[in-house]
Design a protein around this motif. Structure first.
Motif, PDB file in Angstrom:
ATOM      1  N   LEU A  27       0.834  -1.206   0.000  1.00 57.76           N
ATOM      2  CA  LEU A  27       0.000   0.000   0.000  1.00 57.76           C
ATOM      3  C   LEU A  27       0.871   1.260   0.000  1.00 57.76           C
ATOM      4  CD1 LEU A  27      -2.906   1.206   0.251  1.00 57.76           C
ATOM      5  CD2 LEU A  27      -2.683   0.976   2.737  1.00 57.76           C
ATOM      6  N   TYR A  28       1.941   1.251   0.786  1.00 56.33           N
ATOM      7  CA  TYR A  28       2.848   2.410   0.905  1.00 56.33           C
ATOM      8  C   TYR A  28       4.300   1.950   0.808  1.00 56.33           C
ATOM      9  CZ  TYR A  28      -1.330   4.661   2.923  1.00 56.33           C
ATOM     10  OH  TYR A  28      -2.589   5.157   3.137  1.00 56.33           O
ATOM     11  N   GLN A  79       3.657  -0.440  -7.280  1.00 55.08           N
ATOM     12  CA  GLN A  79       2.523  -0.750  -6.403  1.00 55.08           C
ATOM     13  C   GLN A  79       1.747   0.495  -5.976  1.00 55.08           C
ATOM     14  OE1 GLN A  79       1.764  -4.054  -5.193  1.00 55.08           O
ATOM     15  NE2 GLN A  79       3.117  -4.491  -6.914  1.00 55.08           N
ATOM     16  N   TYR A  80       2.272   1.684  -6.275  1.00 53.85           N
ATOM     17  CA  TYR A  80       1.697   2.902  -5.711  1.00 53.85           C
ATOM     18  C   TYR A  80       1.398   3.927  -6.793  1.00 53.85           C
ATOM     19  CZ  TYR A  80       1.047   7.063  -2.848  1.00 53.85           C
ATOM     20  OH  TYR A  80       0.527   8.188  -2.266  1.00 53.85           O
ATOM     21  N   ARG A 185      -3.894   2.426  -7.214  1.00 55.33           N
ATOM     22  CA  ARG A 185      -3.370   1.113  -6.829  1.00 55.33           C
ATOM     23  C   ARG A 185      -3.820   0.731  -5.422  1.00 55.33           C
ATOM     24  NH1 ARG A 185       0.387  -1.549  -9.285  1.00 55.33           N
ATOM     25  NH2 ARG A 185      -0.977  -3.079  -8.369  1.00 55.33           N
ATOM     26  N   ASP A 186      -4.146   1.769  -4.600  1.00 52.70           N
ATOM     27  CA  ASP A 186      -4.466   1.512  -3.191  1.00 52.70           C
ATOM     28  C   ASP A 186      -5.605   0.515  -3.021  1.00 52.70           C
ATOM     29  OD1 ASP A 186      -5.981   3.699  -4.345  1.00 52.70           O
ATOM     30  OD2 ASP A 186      -6.718   4.223  -2.340  1.00 52.70           O
ATOM     31  N   HIS A 189      -4.927  -3.115  -2.936  1.00 50.47           N
ATOM     32  CA  HIS A 189      -4.205  -3.657  -1.773  1.00 50.47           C
ATOM     33  C   HIS A 189      -5.093  -3.777  -0.541  1.00 50.47           C
ATOM     34  CE1 HIS A 189      -0.706  -3.181  -4.201  1.00 50.47           C
ATOM     35  NE2 HIS A 189      -0.678  -1.872  -4.121  1.00 50.47           N
TER      36      HIS A 189
END
Ligand code: DGY
Length: 418
Positions: A27-28, A79-80, A185-186, A189
């Motif tokens: 996520l981060y 991913q972000y 993208r969040d 996740h």
């Protein structure tokens, strides 16, 4: 050792990417500004060199003008969103172009006060102090250009409280058109119900587009900003950070710097007093574009306690507000109270409990002499974590963990509580 302490330490070790700690995997996947300040304090409880490395790696992202970005993209990740290509800030290492709550000077002051290795602390602090001073000067110059004593944020992400209902009216004025294609993208996740809405992301990215087009120049951003809020939490956190920086300046700065910092700290405290909202029994933010107080109760409204900026009557009134909220929840302190018509127990900053905010509010009540309420908040935080794990945040009604899991700043706060 208590099993939860072991788990908290293991989370920081797992999220350590080699000198910096990600808030949580996927996520981060980069270094976040205020997360790292809390995480450094957590590291100190069991690995002091790691605490200093955390601070130094965050400062690698600092801009020449003193701005401390909210994200430092030390390594690439798909991913972000929005990644470095969207920000287009041309810094090395790549960074975002906006900032986040300035907890860092307070974290460094604590690292020094609690240091076991005093020589290490002395050496690190002497090198870090000028960077913190430059950062506080940036806040004053870039975000309070008219020298009112209150600094403004230009993006809800700068508050760290992205979708707080306090921003609803001011944020609704921000257009939803973007030149960047929004590819969230969040929500792949974590549960989309725990996150801001798509329409919020349109506006978040509209603001990024707007400031990128302004070349990330503070004066041009200030002029172009369709969102400009004197956030009560940022102002309280900065006022406290100025007081803590003053302590550092006594050891590492000049007399002129001490006077400069003391003057800013005093002016900020006075200005924070104007944010009191008697009807809410809390402090509130101010919308600079509408020139209107934001009359929305959120947990941020307690934070002037953390800056010693509340008088005795205000402390008592905030105590009564907290008691009323406590009667509505299982876990204190909801970011938005259940009595609010826009309360959502698991949607990010519209209800959930955040351990870092609790820690600052509890510190504030303790400083104001209210040890009972301070302890209530700390006990609630500890037991929420012990029962639900190291989530990003907690549903104040059920105590269930929300958002991302194995979260660094929740682990860090647990370590500070035990
Ligand atoms: C996010 O991506 O959710 C962050 O809060 C923005 O920094």
């Amino acid at each position: 050792m208590n099993v939860h302490i072991e788990k908290a330490q293991a989370i920081l070790r797992a999220n350590d990417k080699g000198g910096y700690t990600v808030p949580t995997a996927r996520l981060y996947p980069f270094q976040w500004n205020w997360d790292s300040a809390f995480v450094a304090m957590g590291w100190q409880t069991f690995d002091e060199p790691a605490a200093w490395r955390e601070v130094e790696s965050l400062l690698e992202g600092q801009w020449d003008d003193g701005m401390l970005p909210h994200i430092v993209f030390h390594t690439a990740s798909d991913q972000y969103f929005p990644g470095p290509d969207v920000w287009g800030t041309h810094h090395a290492p790549p960074t975002s172009g906006i900032t986040q709550p300035p907890v860092l000077a307070s974290a460094v002051a604590r690292l020094i006060a609690k240091a076991h290795d005093k020589d290490l602390a002395e050496a690190k602090a002497a090198a870090i102090y000028p960077r913190l001073l430059a950062n506080h000067r940036w806040w004053s110059r870039a975000r309070d250009p008219h020298q009112t004593g209150l600094v403004a944020v230009l993006h809800p992400w700068e508050t760290g409280m992205d979708n707080s209902p306090a921003w609803d009216t001011a944020f609704a004025r921000v257009p939803t058109q973007t030149t960047t294609v929004v590819k969230r993208r969040d929500t792949s996740h974590v549960d989309a119900g725990h996150r801001p809405h798509d329409i919020d992301y349109q506006r978040f990215i509209h603001l990024v587009d707007c400031y990128r087009e302004a070349g990330w120049d503070p004066a041009r951003m200030w002029k172009a900003a369709p969102f400009k809020v004197a956030d009560v939490s940022i102002n309280a956190i900065l006022a406290r950070a100025e007081a803590d920086l003053l302590g550092l300046a006594v050891s590492y700065g000049t007399a002129a710097e001490q006077a400069e910092i003391a003057q800013r700290a005093a002016q900020m405290k006075q200005a924070i007093a104007t944010l009191w909202q008697p009807k809410l029994g809390l402090f509130g933010s101010h919308d600079l574009i509408a020139d209107a107080p934001i009359e929305v109760a959120t947990s941020a409204g307690f934070l002037p306690l953390y800056a010693d900026a509340a008088d005795a009557a205000q402390v008592a009134s905030m105590g009564a507000t907290l008691d009323r909220w406590r009667a509505q929840v299982r876990v204190l302190v909801p970011s938005t109270p259940p009595e609010s018509p826009v309360f959502e127990p698991l949607r990010y900053w519209r209800g959930p409990v955040w351990a870092v905010v609790n820690w600052m509010i509890a510190d504030g009540f303790a400083r104001a002499g209210d040890a009972v309420r301070a302890q209530q908040i700390l006990a609630a935080t500890r037991s929420a974590i012990e029962q639900a794990g190291f989530g990003e945040n907690f549903d104040p009604l059920s105590g269930v963990a929300g958002g991302g899991g194995t979260f660094s700043w929740t682990a860090a706060i647990y370590l500070l509580l035990t």
